[in-house]
Write a protein that holds these residues in place. Structure first.
Motif, PDB file in Angstrom:
ATOM      1  N   THR A   1      15.664   2.199   6.832  1.00 29.53           N
ATOM      2  CA  THR A   1      14.774   3.197   6.249  1.00 29.53           C
ATOM      3  C   THR A   1      14.081   2.553   5.059  1.00 29.53           C
ATOM      4  OG1 THR A   1      16.314   4.945   6.884  1.00 29.53           O
ATOM      5  CG2 THR A   1      14.614   5.518   5.279  1.00 29.53           C
ATOM      6  N   ILE A   2      12.808   2.225   5.204  1.00 28.13           N
ATOM      7  CA  ILE A   2      12.092   1.574   4.112  1.00 28.13           C
ATOM      8  C   ILE A   2      10.768   2.305   3.865  1.00 28.13           C
ATOM      9  CG2 ILE A   2      13.153  -0.637   4.755  1.00 28.13           C
ATOM     10  CD1 ILE A   2      10.411  -1.566   5.720  1.00 28.13           C
ATOM     11  N   HIS A   3      10.028   1.822   2.904  1.00 33.12           N
ATOM     12  CA  HIS A   3       8.754   2.444   2.572  1.00 33.12           C
ATOM     13  C   HIS A   3       7.745   2.179   3.697  1.00 33.12           C
ATOM     14  CE1 HIS A   3       5.185   3.612   0.427  1.00 33.12           C
ATOM     15  NE2 HIS A   3       5.851   3.851  -0.690  1.00 33.12           N
ATOM     16  N   PRO A   4       7.100   3.208   4.233  1.00 34.96           N
ATOM     17  CA  PRO A   4       6.171   3.027   5.351  1.00 34.96           C
ATOM     18  C   PRO A   4       5.076   1.989   5.088  1.00 34.96           C
ATOM     19  CG  PRO A   4       6.615   5.361   5.044  1.00 34.96           C
ATOM     20  CD  PRO A   4       7.317   4.646   3.919  1.00 34.96           C
ATOM     21  N   PHE A   5       4.621   1.895   3.843  1.00 29.24           N
ATOM     22  CA  PHE A   5       3.585   0.901   3.583  1.00 29.24           C
ATOM     23  C   PHE A   5       4.143  -0.520   3.641  1.00 29.24           C
ATOM     24  CE2 PHE A   5       0.722   4.046   1.011  1.00 29.24           C
ATOM     25  CZ  PHE A   5       0.463   4.733   2.185  1.00 29.24           C
TER      26      PHE A   5
ATOM     27  N   ASP B   1       7.302   8.215  -3.891  1.00 28.59           N
ATOM     28  CA  ASP B   1       6.390   7.112  -4.178  1.00 28.59           C
ATOM     29  C   ASP B   1       5.204   7.161  -3.215  1.00 28.59           C
ATOM     30  OD1 ASP B   1       6.091   4.251  -5.544  1.00 28.59           O
ATOM     31  OD2 ASP B   1       5.522   4.120  -3.423  1.00 28.59           O
ATOM     32  N   LEU B   2       5.530   7.361  -1.946  1.00 27.93           N
ATOM     33  CA  LEU B   2       4.503   7.467  -0.916  1.00 27.93           C
ATOM     34  C   LEU B   2       3.528   8.595  -1.242  1.00 27.93           C
ATOM     35  CD1 LEU B   2       3.667   6.475   1.924  1.00 27.93           C
ATOM     36  CD2 LEU B   2       5.257   8.149   2.887  1.00 27.93           C
TER      37      LEU B   2
ATOM     38  N   THR C   1      16.949  -5.629  12.395  1.00 31.01           N
ATOM     39  CA  THR C   1      17.324  -5.633  10.971  1.00 31.01           C
ATOM     40  C   THR C   1      17.754  -4.227  10.558  1.00 31.01           C
ATOM     41  OG1 THR C   1      14.956  -5.385  10.499  1.00 31.01           O
ATOM     42  CG2 THR C   1      15.890  -7.577  10.215  1.00 31.01           C
ATOM     43  N   MET C   2      18.845  -4.154   9.823  1.00 31.80           N
ATOM     44  CA  MET C   2      19.375  -2.861   9.351  1.00 31.80           C
ATOM     45  C   MET C   2      19.850  -3.073   7.916  1.00 31.80           C
ATOM     46  SD  MET C   2      19.536   0.187  10.330  1.00 31.80           S
ATOM     47  CE  MET C   2      20.302   1.778  10.040  1.00 31.80           C
ATOM     48  N   LEU C   3      18.886  -3.012   6.994  1.00 28.03           N
ATOM     49  CA  LEU C   3      19.110  -3.446   5.615  1.00 28.03           C
ATOM     50  C   LEU C   3      18.769  -2.330   4.626  1.00 28.03           C
ATOM     51  CD1 LEU C   3      17.535  -6.927   6.230  1.00 28.03           C
ATOM     52  CD2 LEU C   3      19.918  -6.559   5.525  1.00 28.03           C
ATOM     53  N   PRO C   4      19.247  -2.474   3.394  1.00 27.08           N
ATOM     54  CA  PRO C   4      19.059  -1.398   2.417  1.00 27.08           C
ATOM     55  C   PRO C   4      17.612  -1.080   2.057  1.00 27.08           C
ATOM     56  CG  PRO C   4      20.831  -2.851   1.708  1.00 27.08           C
ATOM     57  CD  PRO C   4      20.171  -3.503   2.900  1.00 27.08           C
ATOM     58  N   ASN C   5      16.750  -2.087   1.971  1.00 26.03           N
ATOM     59  CA  ASN C   5      15.379  -1.767   1.557  1.00 26.03           C
ATOM     60  C   ASN C   5      14.375  -2.794   2.060  1.00 26.03           C
ATOM     61  OD1 ASN C   5      15.104  -4.008  -0.368  1.00 26.03           O
ATOM     62  ND2 ASN C   5      16.653  -2.869  -1.545  1.00 26.03           N
ATOM     63  N   GLY C   6      13.112  -2.500   1.854  1.00 21.75           N
ATOM     64  CA  GLY C   6      12.030  -3.295   2.403  1.00 21.75           C
ATOM     65  C   GLY C   6      11.924  -4.691   1.820  1.00 21.75           C
TER      66      GLY C   6
END
Ligand SMILES: NC(=O)c1ccc[n+]([C@@H]2O[C@H](COP(=O)([O-])OP(=O)(O)OC[C@H]3O[C@@H](n4cnc5c(N)ncnc54)[C@H](O)[C@@H]3O)[C@@H](O)[C@H]2O)c1
Ligand SMILES: NC(=O)c1ccc[n+]([C@@H]2O[C@H](COP(=O)([O-])OP(=O)(O)OC[C@H]3O[C@@H](n4cnc5c(N)ncnc54)[C@H](O)[C@@H]3O)[C@@H](O)[C@H]2O)c1
Ligand SMILES: NC(=O)c1ccc[n+]([C@@H]2O[C@H](COP(=O)([O-])OP(=O)(O)OC[C@H]3O[C@@H](n4cnc5c(N)ncnc54)[C@H](O)[C@@H]3O)[C@@H](O)[C@H]2O)c1
Ligand SMILES: NC(=O)c1ccc[n+]([C@@H]2O[C@H](COP(=O)([O-])OP(=O)(O)OC[C@H]3O[C@@H](n4cnc5c(N)ncnc54)[C@H](O)[C@@H]3O)[C@@H](O)[C@H]2O)c1
Lengths: 297, 297, 297, 297
Positions: free
Chosen positions: A96-100, B247-248, A63-68
């Motif tokens: 590139t998304i939020h690690p959480f 945010d993180l 997956t290579m998408l804009p956000n999580g």
């Protein structure tokens, strides 16, 4: 050679998918943008109508998408990736998304018996086209090993970031540093011009100092990283010089919000009694201010 | 060999004076701290009771003081440097002071027939001791030539900054950049630790990107400095990634005021319609926001 | 009625001097701007060629100048105020200058046997014209009493700030708060417009909350000022809501650097373990971060 | 009297639900926290096992949850609110969430034939208990009218914010302003203490100026809001005074990140050629910097 479901054919995803095809893999591609899909089909990919269709009988799903939120959606929607995916397959999120969010995806998938790793990429679309991305692999050793042939098609260097979730963490730290640094650099360069310096003259000097080379490999290793805060250059002096620069900038109307913010961090450091310590103690102080345990007595 | 009045025998001034003595020059030294003077006398200097006495019959007067007010005071006070100084002598201020104070000193002295140049120094007291300072010379060609033998005693490298007032300007820009960068680096490193990364792993990646190497010699030359803002990495994406990092950080309680400030600069850049330009356009935008003329159509 | 040396006839000084003349006092005026002096002469003032001449035989000397360096200069220069001033006279500096400069002036003058108090003013040039300034008097009781007839000509309200140096301190705090608040208000109002709200609708609500009325007289007295940090509104919730606002602003391209900076202060507060305390604990935390002693157990 | 599904029985939701029961309404309550549900049952509510069960046969569904993701989840999950809800019912979200999430919820629900309005609340849990909340109603006139009997049980004042989505927008603006202002107030109060002022003395002065009363109803109406930028107090002077305050703060180690950020906004304003305009022009400038159309010629 593997069968790969590839979802997200944008500026980055399209050339990455193209390089996988070039590498001999069979691609089943999906994007909400039909044009992007059509173009990939001309290169030999099979068009999928849904994420699920792209995942069907695949060894890997990339997956290579804009956000999580979108990554979650293409995986968990009714017609999403796991509606068809084999439990032997490996999902690789390269966005590139939020690690959480990455953590939550890995754990939610794991509850349902699926495996996911993340492998966000460094560098730019130019490198994506040439297959010279930097791959920041976050996964188990065996996941990375398994994905390596794919990474080798898309990138020229893979870094094992140290485990699941570590790839996206390294990516975010690296981007944080480089993106904020870009703004800070703009402040210094603008002030330079506003006070009548040739940029080249300023650069010439900075290229030989931490201003141009950063602190991680210059001032920090012998000092704060070695637990030594005896001053090579004092916090108090750094604070003073910053004050001069900010006063100057404010006289010539160059806004320097990053530098202004940094002065207040030095102020916090001085308030903590570190004025006569080495300027690298700003790191130790910020650790303490963040609630982390002090490392240096 | 010259006779030199040296004023300001602190952490920096003392070893610099010592190196001038070692180089064969005759020193007349003054400091409000009598101990500092006494120690220099043991090395062969002559003690002066006032700045004027130190300047008497000197070929050069070097000042190395905490700030511009003090430099002005030791020069212009009733018993100051110019109360005795020969009009053939050259004053060299090596302190880090406000550039507009330097300008004012040079011009006020000139009105009375005296010559001053500035030569602030880079690096630290360790380098001062070894005579390995970086000298940022601001003056006419002939002033610099004349002062060169002194610089060679104190430093290992002299950079001609391009004219009177340019030495202190380059110094302030360089310090601004390195001091603010130190704080920004502390933010990245603290966040790194707070989200469970080994610092070494993060460094390893950053050492190969602009995060570790800066932008001046990597991303900028081909883009904003070349007048090309077509995106290798878009402002919008940089802004998004910064948002994730902040945010993180806010979730794990790592204050990142520099990065937070930089996000608002990207916001300004986006508001100006540059979201889809290369991220280096932040520099061009800050120039415009500062009232400088746009360089790139 | 007194003889007053008045120095600094700008936007503020001119109407203030005019009101002193109107009040029956004899004025000896000085300004580097000859036009300003000439105009005051048409109102009955005597023109002085130097600050010293203005001070000669005066009961009071009033200074109303742009900054502290100039105040020092007109007082201590060779032809300055104290070159002629009687030791029975009282100098009143009404400029807005750095409090530490005020302290230094008072103490340097005192060493030479002269008396100075400060009385910076609140409100604007409109009020200066009407004689309705707010006078923030910093001095001994007897100094204030002595100066009161002058203050009554220039202002409609005198506040005894509590002693020498306190007048300028109150002035700076008040200005800090109102000037920064102006910028913060601009952020809120701009965001409001950018998300499609009528400003009046937003104002209507804010006029009934701390957003419009401030915290000093609303949320603070019952909480942080009373030593009670049990939550009426939690730091964690405030931090969350700020995050929403900043995310929103960044989506619609409204830069909000003040608010962004404030979020990092909440982050510091949370890192210190105060997330579930009342939001007013941000004050207590900032006190501690500044090295002041904790007040609340 | 209505049947109301109430979801989210936390610090705010519990007393709000209790007040609805007290008002004679029938409540079907749901929360993931069983204790919170049990307690509400003792007051006469019916316990629901799922959000859907709470919504079954309800005239209204009220949600009072921590964030927008949870609001979406309780509404759209398989056993969520709309799995049972009548299309005649009205959903009222009273949580503080991101306005764009509110917009999306309203529009997603509308596509499926359901009606939602938002009504976030002002004030604190103390007011929730007393039924004295401030209700910021965002909806059509008829929706607000319909919900009014419920609002009257929970609050003492309802403000019609001007249409769907406007309630949450006003809420966020109000919170932004009050939360950031709390931090700024902490800076001013801490500096005040650090330079030796009694807080009461500083407050006394500020309570009579924009520092204590805000700008919206004092300096702005006659100036920037009236399209008049002729200076009552100049941007240049405001900028100067802010510089003094920040220098002072940095000398006494009081970090003032909000104020430091605001200085850079004044710097932007000056760079735009507004130095001699009234200080309220900071608002006009920030509008322009945000890409909004200039309002004042
Ligand atoms: N562009 C860069 O230089 C760069 C560098 C490193 C990392 N990244 C990251 O890579 C990721 C992709 O970036 P990009 O530049 O290719 O973005 P992009 O916007 O060009 O491409 C995103 C693609 O996703 C598609 N998409 C959106 N929603 C979808 C859905 N529901 N189902 C299927 N497809 C959908 C879009 O149609 C588009 O083709 C981002 O996370 C970005 O941060 C980008
Ligand atoms: N320390 C560094 O690493 C470093 C590096 C580069 C530049 N600098 C700059 O060099 C200058 C000197 O720094 P330093 O570290 O030596 O400071 P320092 O405080 O150690 O020394 C200053 C000296 O000046 C003396 N002094 C003060 N007032 C005086 C007066 N009226 N007359 C005579 N002497 C007086 C003091 O007694 C002291 O000995 C500063 O401008 C500093 O910013 C320092
Ligand atoms: N303007 C306001 O609304 C306002 C409000 C409160 C306080 N203040 C403060 O009052 C002070 C004066 O402000 P202003 O608005 O009248 O400024 P201004 O610039 O209009 O006036 C300053 C005057 O000082 C004169 N001056 C400068 N150098 C001099 C010298 N060496 N000798 C004699 N005269 C000299 C100038 O010629 C000018 O007439 C400042 O400290 C300002 O911060 C201003
Ligand atoms: N506390 C205040 O002073 C205040 C003031 C105004 C607005 N608000 C807003 O009101 C909202 C609620 O705040 P609060 O203080 O009551 O929060 P809280 O954390 O005390 O309560 C939230 C409740 O939601 C429940 N919940 C969480 N997930 C759930 C789910 N999936 N299904 C059902 N219930 C679930 C929790 O168990 C908890 O009881 C928030 O949006 C807050 O920002 C709070």
């Amino acid at each position: 050679m593997s069968t790969i479901g590839f979802i997200g054919l944008g500026q980055m995803g399209s050339p990455m998918a193209a390089n996988l095809i070039k590498g001999g893999h069979s691609l089943q591609v999906f994007d909400v943008n039909a044009d992007a899909v059509a173009q990939m089909v001309t290169l030999g990919a099979v068009a999928a109508q849904t994420p699920g269709q792209a995942a069907s009988q695949a060894d890997f799903v990339v997956t290579m998408l804009p956000n999580g939120d979108l990554v979650r959606k293409v995986i968990f929607a009714d017609d999403g990736v796991i509606s068809t995916l084999s439990k032997q397959a490996l999902i690789i999120d390269m966005s590139t998304i939020h690690p959480f969010e990455t953590d939550a995806l890995i754990s939610d998938l794991s509850l349902q018996g699926f495996e996911m790793m993340e492998a966000p990429v460094g560098r730019t679309s130019v490198h994506a086209i040439k297959g010279e991305l930097l791959i920041l692999a976050g996964g188990t050793k065996s996941q990375i090993e398994r994905a390596q042939p794919l990474f080798d098609c898309m990138g020229s260097e893979t870094i094992d970031a140290g485990g699941p979730g570590k790839g996206i963490r390294v990516k975010i730290i690296n981007n944080y540093m480089s993106i904020a640094l870009n703004a800070l650099s703009a402040e210094a360069a603008t002030l330079s011009e506003a006070i009548g310096l040739e940029f080249e003259d300023a650069m010439k000097v900075m290229s030989g100092t931490p201003a141009g080379n950063g602190h991680f490999t210059t001032t920090w290793p012998g000092k704060v990283l070695a637990g030594d805060l005896s001053p090579a250059f004092m916090v108090d002096h750094a604070h003073k010089d910053l004050g001069i620069a900010l006063d100057l900038a404010n006289q010539v109307n160059v806004p320097m919000p990053c530098g202004a913010a940094s002065r207040e961090l030095y102020s916090i450091t001085r308030a903590a009694g570190r004025g006569r310590q080495d300027w690298t103690s700003v790191f130790e102080q910020l650790r303490v201010t963040s609630g982390l345990e002090a490392k240096i007595k």
